[in-house]
Write an enzyme that holds these catalytic residues in place. Sequence first.
Site, PDB file in Angstrom:
ATOM      1  N   CYS A 172       0.814  -1.228   0.000  1.00 52.18           N
ATOM      2  CA  CYS A 172       0.000   0.000   0.000  1.00 52.18           C
ATOM      3  C   CYS A 172       0.838   1.265   0.000  1.00 52.18           C
ATOM      4  O   CYS A 172       0.331   2.343  -0.285  1.00 52.18           O
ATOM      5  CB  CYS A 172      -0.928   0.009   1.210  1.00 52.18           C
ATOM      6  SG  CYS A 172      -2.046  -1.379   1.245  1.00 52.18           S
ATOM      7  N   HIS A 196      -9.157   3.650  -2.279  1.00 50.98           N
ATOM      8  CA  HIS A 196      -7.802   3.131  -2.068  1.00 50.98           C
ATOM      9  C   HIS A 196      -7.334   2.316  -3.275  1.00 50.98           C
ATOM     10  O   HIS A 196      -7.162   1.105  -3.200  1.00 50.98           O
ATOM     11  CB  HIS A 196      -7.818   2.285  -0.782  1.00 50.98           C
ATOM     12  CG  HIS A 196      -6.480   1.768  -0.365  1.00 50.98           C
ATOM     13  ND1 HIS A 196      -5.279   2.330  -0.739  1.00 50.98           N
ATOM     14  CD2 HIS A 196      -6.143   0.708   0.452  1.00 50.98           C
ATOM     15  CE1 HIS A 196      -4.285   1.643  -0.205  1.00 50.98           C
ATOM     16  NE2 HIS A 196      -4.781   0.656   0.518  1.00 50.98           N
TER      17      HIS A 196
END
Lengths: 319, 384
Positions: free
Chosen positions: B86, B332
Site C-alpha cells: 500500500c 484506495h
Amino acid sequence: MRGKLVSYTIVYVPPLPFRSIYAVGIVRDERNELHAVRIDSEHIPVLREQMEGEIVKMKTDFGEMEYFVPAFEKKEVKRVVLITGAGRGIGKATAIEFAKKGFNVIINDIELPDEGQEALNIIKELGQEAVFIKADVSKYDEVEKMVKEVIEKFGRIDVLVNNAGINIDRLLINMTPEQWQKVIDIDLTGVFNCTRAVIPYMISQGGGRIINVSSQSAFDGNIGQANYAAAKGGIISFTKVVAREYAQYNILCNAIAPGAIKTRLTEAIPPGQLKERIMRIPLGRRAEPEEVAKVIVFLATDATYITGEVIKVNAGEYL
Amino acid sequence: MPSEIGIISYAHSKYGVLKEDTEELIKNGVNECLNNVEKGIDPKEVDWIIVSFVDNQFSNLHQAGTLAWECLGNPDAKGFRVEAACSSGSLAVYMARKMILADLAKNVLVIGFEKMSNLSTETVTMVLSRGSPPEERKIGITQPAAYALMAQEYMRKYKATEDDFALFSVKNHKNATKNPWAQFHREVTIEDVKNSRVIAPPIRLLHCSPISDGMAAILISGTPRKYTDTPIYIKGMGMGHDAFSVYKREDPAFLKASKIAADEAYKEADINPKQVDIAEVHDAFVTVEPMCYEALGFANKGEGCKLIREGVTTFDGQLPVNVSGGLKAKGHPIGATGIGMMIEIFLQIRGQARERQVKKNVDIGVVENHGGTGSVSIVTVLSR
C-alpha cells in the site's frame, strides 16, 4: 504443544482458495514463543482470550498449517435445535430424536397439543431442556420474536428444522386463491421466514444446519396438491440456493422428501386408497415418524459433507 | 539540498469504478501532469518516470515503466516500477527524491494507479493477502484479519471502544462528501458503522477502505521554481520497517515503522509534530487511524482516540486529518494512494482544495502511507 490464545479474529470473507469461514489467532506456547494459528470454525462459539489449548500441525488440502485446538470439553457446549411445527407427527418425533443426541429443543407450533406436551415431558426426562414457543411461521414478526427468544434463553441456534406445513388438497379447478395462498404462506414462506431469521445468528456463531422438510409431492405431481406440491418443490429450490450462499459460513442446508409416513396427512387418506398406495411402496408399509426423524438428525449431526441435497425418505415409492 | 526538491504539477483521476483501463490511466496521468506545469515543461526535461502499482493481476500488466516511458515522449528518459504494497506510491516519490538528491535526475514524473474493480471481492482479498508474510497467508490471515488482531490488541491495551473506531469512519465519510474525486459521497452514522456487516471482528464493512480504481501522478523537480511560482517542497521523507508478521511485532498496537519513518522525516525537515497543520494518514481500516496519530507524534501511545473524541482531527479541528475522505471514503486504488495523499496536502498548502479547503492556515502537512499492516511505512513532510 500447549498454548494460550492471546487474541483471535474470525475471517468472514475468506480469500481464495479458502471458501468457508474460519478463525485465526495468536497463541503463546509454553516456551513463551508466539505462533500464528488457524482455528476451525466449529470452535468459534467457545473461543475466548487466554483460553488454553493444543498447538498442532495439520496437513490440509492447502498445505501443512499450525492449528489451535481449544482445550474444552465438547459437552460444555449444549447444542440447540429449533423445530417448527413440532407439536405432533414428524416434528414431534424429531424433537425427541434430537434430545436423545443431547440437544436442547425448542418446539414451535401455533398451539401445543397433548402430543407436543408429551414430547416436552419426554425431552425433559432425557435430561435436556425443552421449551415450547408459540409462533405462526407465516408471519415474519412472530418468527423474528421467536428466534430472539431462543437466543436470549439459549444463546445459540445450531439447527433449524423447517417442518411446519399444512395441506388443503383439492383439484385446481376447485381451489380458491385463499387456499392456494394459505398453503404457500405456511409451507414455503414459513421456510423463508425462519431461515432468514436464524442465518445471522448461525453466521456469527460459526455455522449451523438447516433441514427443510419437503415432500414426495414435490416430485410426483400428486393430483389435488397444486398448492402443496408447489410449496414443497419451492422448498427444494430454496434449499439449493441457501446451501450455495451460506456454505462459506459453514452453514449446511439440506432437504428431505418424505413419502408415506404415519401422520395425520396419511391417516386422512380413505382406507382403500391408502392400501393401494402402500402396495406401490417396495417396502410395503408406511414409515414411522421416527424413521424420518433419524434422517433429519443425521443431516444435522453426522452429515458433515452434504449440502444442497434432497434425501427421499420413501422406501422406494418414487425413485 | 532536500528543501529545494518540490512538486510542480499533478494529475488525479476520480477514485471508484472507472471505465478506463490501465493504459488509458497511465496515458491520461502523464499527459495531464505535463500539461499542468504552470510555466510549461518539455518532456525531454523529464529524465525518469517511476510507476507505482501493486499487483499484476489487478492491472493485467508487466513493463508498466516502458508503457509510461512511451507516453512521456522522451526517448532518453528511463522508466521503471516500484512496489511496497500500500505504500508503493510513496516509495515511488521516495525513490524519485533520492535520485534527484543523488544528482541522477533533474525532474521525475511519478505515477501510481490500480485497477481493482475487474476482480471479484474474493479474488481481491486473495490478491491483497499477498501483502502479508507467507506464514500468515498460509493459514489464511487476510489483511482485514491482521488489522483486526492489531485493533483487538489496541482495544485491550487502551480500552478503545467500537464507538471510538466508528467516529473515524463518520469523520472520513463526511469529509469525502466535499471531495469530487472521492469514491463515496455519503455520510454515515455511528449506528450505520456498528450495524454494518462483520468482516473480521472487531472490523466491520464500514471500517474498511473500498476496492477502487484510480490514478494519481506528480511531477517532482530539483529546480521547482523554474516551472512554477508556487511549488510545494518535499522537506523531509523517512522510511521504516517493522516485522512482516503482526504476531512477531514487539507491540502489535503500535506502528513502529511509521514512527521510524516520521522521526526521519521530521529530522530532515527540521520540524516537530506540533508544527504540523494537516495530515493524510493511511486509514486502510479506520481502526488503525489512532495508531497513525500516535506514530506521527500527534498523541501519546494509547491516546489517539482522544483526538477524534475531542474533535481535534475533524475538518474544523486544530489538526485536520484525512480531509480528502481518507482511504476509507476517498478510496484506495493501492498504487495511487500515497501519491493521491500527497496531492491532497499539496492542494491544501496551496489553498487550492476548493470546497474542502480547511479554514486554518496550512504551512506544513504530513502524509503517512504504510504498507501491509504496517511492516513498511513512508512519511513525507510537505511545506510551502
